[in-house]
Design a protein around this motif. Structure first.
Motif, PDB file in Angstrom:
ATOM      1  N   GLU A 139       0.754  -1.294   0.121  1.00  0.00           N
ATOM      2  CA  GLU A 139      -0.034  -0.047   0.079  1.00  0.00           C
ATOM      3  C   GLU A 139       0.638   1.403  -0.079  1.00  0.00           C
ATOM      4  N   ILE A 140       1.984   1.130   0.344  1.00  0.00           N
ATOM      5  CA  ILE A 140       2.873   2.343   0.668  1.00  0.00           C
ATOM      6  C   ILE A 140       3.206   2.899  -0.907  1.00  0.00           C
ATOM      7  N   MET A 141       2.936   1.988  -1.968  1.00  0.00           N
ATOM      8  CA  MET A 141       3.394   2.479  -3.535  1.00  0.00           C
ATOM      9  C   MET A 141       2.130   3.361  -3.703  1.00  0.00           C
ATOM     10  N   ASN A 142       0.953   2.871  -3.164  1.00  0.00           N
ATOM     11  CA  ASN A 142      -0.403   3.517  -3.674  1.00  0.00           C
ATOM     12  C   ASN A 142      -0.154   5.030  -3.036  1.00  0.00           C
ATOM     13  N   MET A 143       0.245   5.006  -1.662  1.00  0.00           N
ATOM     14  CA  MET A 143       0.549   6.069  -0.724  1.00  0.00           C
ATOM     15  C   MET A 143       1.580   7.170  -1.434  1.00  0.00           C
ATOM     16  N   ILE A 144       2.433   6.593  -1.989  1.00  0.00           N
ATOM     17  CA  ILE A 144       3.333   7.389  -2.706  1.00  0.00           C
ATOM     18  C   ILE A 144       2.843   8.136  -3.804  1.00  0.00           C
ATOM     19  N   ALA A 145       2.093   7.317  -4.626  1.00  0.00           N
ATOM     20  CA  ALA A 145       1.409   7.853  -5.837  1.00  0.00           C
ATOM     21  C   ALA A 145       0.209   9.048  -5.603  1.00  0.00           C
ATOM     22  N   LEU A 146      -0.247   8.754  -4.355  1.00  0.00           N
ATOM     23  CA  LEU A 146      -1.347   9.801  -4.218  1.00  0.00           C
ATOM     24  C   LEU A 146      -0.714  10.937  -3.571  1.00  0.00           C
ATOM     25  N   ALA A 147       0.393  10.950  -2.901  1.00  0.00           N
ATOM     26  CA  ALA A 147       1.019  12.054  -2.226  1.00  0.00           C
ATOM     27  C   ALA A 147       1.661  12.919  -3.401  1.00  0.00           C
ATOM     28  N   GLU A 148       2.238  12.038  -4.385  1.00  0.00           N
ATOM     29  CA  GLU A 148       2.850  13.032  -5.449  1.00  0.00           C
ATOM     30  C   GLU A 148       1.664  13.446  -6.445  1.00  0.00           C
ATOM     31  N   SER A 149       0.619  12.966  -6.403  1.00  0.00           N
ATOM     32  CA  SER A 149      -0.463  13.710  -7.396  1.00  0.00           C
ATOM     33  C   SER A 149      -1.029  14.580  -6.461  1.00  0.00           C
ATOM     34  N   ALA A 150      -1.001  15.034  -5.234  1.00  0.00           N
ATOM     35  CA  ALA A 150      -1.952  16.042  -4.569  1.00  0.00           C
ATOM     36  C   ALA A 150      -0.655  17.048  -4.437  1.00  0.00           C
ATOM     37  N   PRO A 151      -1.270  18.291  -4.280  1.00  0.00           N
ATOM     38  CA  PRO A 151      -0.372  19.467  -3.810  1.00  0.00           C
ATOM     39  C   PRO A 151       0.055  19.077  -2.299  1.00  0.00           C
ATOM     40  N   GLY A 152       1.147  20.019  -2.097  1.00  0.00           N
ATOM     41  CA  GLY A 152       1.623  20.008  -0.587  1.00  0.00           C
ATOM     42  C   GLY A 152       2.872  19.228  -0.335  1.00  0.00           C
ATOM     43  N   PRO A 153       3.597  19.397   0.547  1.00  0.00           N
ATOM     44  CA  PRO A 153       4.515  18.676   0.986  1.00  0.00           C
ATOM     45  C   PRO A 153       4.371  17.007   0.923  1.00  0.00           C
ATOM     46  N   LEU A 154       5.430  16.233   0.197  1.00  0.00           N
ATOM     47  CA  LEU A 154       5.257  14.849   0.450  1.00  0.00           C
ATOM     48  C   LEU A 154       4.842  14.261   1.599  1.00  0.00           C
ATOM     49  N   LYS A 209      -1.589  28.837   0.797  1.00  0.00           N
ATOM     50  CA  LYS A 209      -1.378  28.858  -0.631  1.00  0.00           C
ATOM     51  C   LYS A 209      -0.521  28.086  -1.058  1.00  0.00           C
ATOM     52  N   VAL A 210       0.864  28.446  -0.415  1.00  0.00           N
ATOM     53  CA  VAL A 210       2.069  27.615  -0.940  1.00  0.00           C
ATOM     54  C   VAL A 210       1.809  26.205  -1.058  1.00  0.00           C
ATOM     55  N   GLY A 211       1.163  25.747   0.205  1.00  0.00           N
ATOM     56  CA  GLY A 211       0.997  24.502   0.354  1.00  0.00           C
ATOM     57  C   GLY A 211      -0.175  23.802  -0.640  1.00  0.00           C
ATOM     58  N   GLY A 212      -1.056  24.645  -0.891  1.00  0.00           N
ATOM     59  CA  GLY A 212      -2.110  24.028  -1.666  1.00  0.00           C
ATOM     60  C   GLY A 212      -1.873  24.146  -3.253  1.00  0.00           C
ATOM     61  N   LEU A 213      -0.846  24.944  -3.664  1.00  0.00           N
ATOM     62  CA  LEU A 213      -0.862  25.082  -4.910  1.00  0.00           C
ATOM     63  C   LEU A 213       0.621  24.519  -5.721  1.00  0.00           C
ATOM     64  N   THR A 214       1.349  24.001  -4.782  1.00  0.00           N
ATOM     65  CA  THR A 214       2.757  23.404  -5.387  1.00  0.00           C
ATOM     66  C   THR A 214       2.514  21.914  -5.303  1.00  0.00           C
ATOM     67  N   LYS A 248      14.908  11.715 -19.801  1.00  0.00           N
ATOM     68  CA  LYS A 248      14.960  12.594 -20.924  1.00  0.00           C
ATOM     69  C   LYS A 248      14.244  13.866 -20.776  1.00  0.00           C
ATOM     70  N   PHE A 249      12.990  13.807 -20.480  1.00  0.00           N
ATOM     71  CA  PHE A 249      12.257  14.892 -20.464  1.00  0.00           C
ATOM     72  C   PHE A 249      11.984  15.487 -19.144  1.00  0.00           C
ATOM     73  N   LYS A 250      12.014  14.804 -18.058  1.00  0.00           N
ATOM     74  CA  LYS A 250      12.038  15.549 -16.682  1.00  0.00           C
ATOM     75  C   LYS A 250      10.738  16.447 -16.661  1.00  0.00           C
ATOM     76  N   LYS A 251       9.705  15.735 -17.030  1.00  0.00           N
ATOM     77  CA  LYS A 251       8.231  16.408 -16.986  1.00  0.00           C
ATOM     78  C   LYS A 251       7.862  16.333 -15.569  1.00  0.00           C
ATOM     79  N   HIS A 252       6.790  16.933 -15.113  1.00  0.00           N
ATOM     80  CA  HIS A 252       6.187  16.716 -13.801  1.00  0.00           C
ATOM     81  C   HIS A 252       5.760  15.299 -13.477  1.00  0.00           C
ATOM     82  N   PRO A 253       5.944  14.790 -12.261  1.00  0.00           N
ATOM     83  CA  PRO A 253       5.650  13.345 -11.827  1.00  0.00           C
ATOM     84  C   PRO A 253       4.052  12.939 -12.347  1.00  0.00           C
ATOM     85  N   VAL A 254       3.250  13.974 -12.132  1.00  0.00           N
ATOM     86  CA  VAL A 254       1.814  13.698 -12.458  1.00  0.00           C
ATOM     87  C   VAL A 254       1.819  13.128 -14.010  1.00  0.00           C
ATOM     88  N   PHE A 255       2.467  13.521 -14.940  1.00  0.00           N
ATOM     89  CA  PHE A 255       2.404  13.116 -16.307  1.00  0.00           C
ATOM     90  C   PHE A 255       2.550  11.519 -16.297  1.00  0.00           C
TER      91      PHE A 255
END
Lengths: 187, 182
Positions: free
Chosen positions: A42-57, B13-18, A166-173
């Motif tokens: 489940e940790i993998m799901n957590m990391i995926a979710l944490a990377e897809s949401a805004p805020g500190p990981l 704002k910083v937390g919610g937007l990055t 190669k492209f270093k795009k944002h993780p969400v992609f």
């Protein structure tokens, strides 16, 4: 009281996880072993979710675990526990900021800490990667070399890694792309 | 009172937007804190981020605490830290509710099986960056090898490994300064 345990576990992670978001992963693995709050997979799901949401990981992962353990109060307690040690520590340091950043002991401690944190994160992530791409359990049953890795996953891993470097795009992609591949090819 | 509310809202704002945490937050924090509010210069914010790395915890939260402290002392730091994590608590809780509800839906299940592979790639990439930044010299490789084996093959708590690493670093540097090893 599960909330107290939750607080203590995340305060521990907050105090000892040096090195940013991923540094919390070894602590999460320890929590899953010790309390069985979630499976290691489940940790993998957590990391995926944490990377897809805004805020500190780290805060995102703490919310996820806390919510799973004790609902919304659990999420609040886990996040507050995670930032609690930093709040005390950083406030003290802010007061003595010049002494702190010039202290040879702080630099010396990091001389040892850096490679060790690197190793801890590598070991933790190796465990996660192994359980996702390699199917060691299946292999030990069938002894068929083809059962050692989940081949579609390995191919996807290779392709994504190439694109990522190669492209270093944002993780969400990459997460979104992998989700589509997973649905289309029934992973 | 007004400044406290201002700190909370700005960091929320910083937390919610990055997206992405860590250094991904630096440019937005510079924009909000330096450009819009003038609480610290851009260079100061970058310095806080660098310093935040030599303290346990999350970089962005630590930096927010520094800036909050500078504005309004201990209360300022508490409010700033709470601000930057508040959006996480709400957004991730909502995501978690949805995920728990739909995880056993076959489409979501397959999607997450694919996503887990992408997560492997992301953490693999992060590890490569960590190696590039932190692994220099024979001492680093030796410590890495020891810590790697300890974490993989023993059940020694991560807390003890971290404490041992701190003391090893200080002792090794003391020896080094006395010129025993180069």
């Amino acid at each position: 009281m599960v909330l107290i345990t939750l607080f203590l576990e995340f305060a521990k992670a907050g105090l000892f996880a040096a090195g940013g978001g991923l540094a919390i992963i070894p602590f999460l693995i320890e929590m899953s072993e010790r309390h069985g709050w979630f499976a290691e997979a489940e940790i993998m799901n957590m990391i995926a979710l944490a990377e897809s949401a805004p805020g500190p990981l780290g805060a995102n992962m703490a919310t996820f675990v806390g919510y799973g353990v004790a609902g919304f109060p659990g999420a609040v307690v886990a996040v507050i526990a995670l930032i609690f040690p930093a709040l005390i520590l950083v406030t003290i340091i802010a007061k003595f900021i010049t002494q702190f950043s010039n202290s040879p002991y702080v630099k010396d401690a990091f001389y040892g800490l850096r490679p060790v944190v690197c190793a801890m994160i590598t070991a933790a992530c190796w465990g996660l990667i192994r359980s996702t791409i390699f199917t060691l359990d299946l292999f030990s049953e069938t002894r068929n070399l083809l059962d050692l890795v989940h081949i579609p996953s390995l191919i996807l891993f290779g392709v994504l890694l190439f694109l990522y470097i190669k492209f270093k795009k944002h993780p969400v992609f990459y997460l979104a792309g992998a989700a589509i591949v997973g649905i289309v090819f029934k992973f | 009172m007004k400044i406290l509310l201002d700190l909370y809202i700005t960091f929320a704002k910083v937390g919610g937007l990055t997206f992405g945490g860590g250094y991904a937050m630096l440019p937005i924090m510079q924009k909000e804190v330096s450009e819009k509010k003038g609480w610290a210069t851009e260079v100061e914010v970058a310095d806080y981020f660098a310093l935040a790395q030599s303290i346990p915890g999350l970089f962005s939260v630590n930096s927010a605490i520094f800036i909050g402290y500078k504005q309004k002392g201990v209360l300022g730091s508490v409010v700033s830290a709470l601000g930057i994590v508040s959006p996480s608590i709400f957004i991730v809780t909502i995501l978690a509710i949805f995920m728990n509800r739909f995880l056993y839906n076959p489409i979501v299940y397959h999607a997450f099986a694919g996503i887990r592979v992408a997560v492997c790639v992301l953490i693999f990439g992060a590890i490569i960056n960590l190696w590039k930044k932190n692994m220099k010299g024979i001492v680093a490789y030796t410590l890495f090898a020891i810590a790697f084996c300890v974490s993989l093959f023993t059940s020694i708590s991560v807390v003890f490994i971290v404490i041992a690493a701190i003391f090893t670093g200080i002792i090794l540097m003391q020896i080094k300064k006395r010129g025993v090893i180069k």
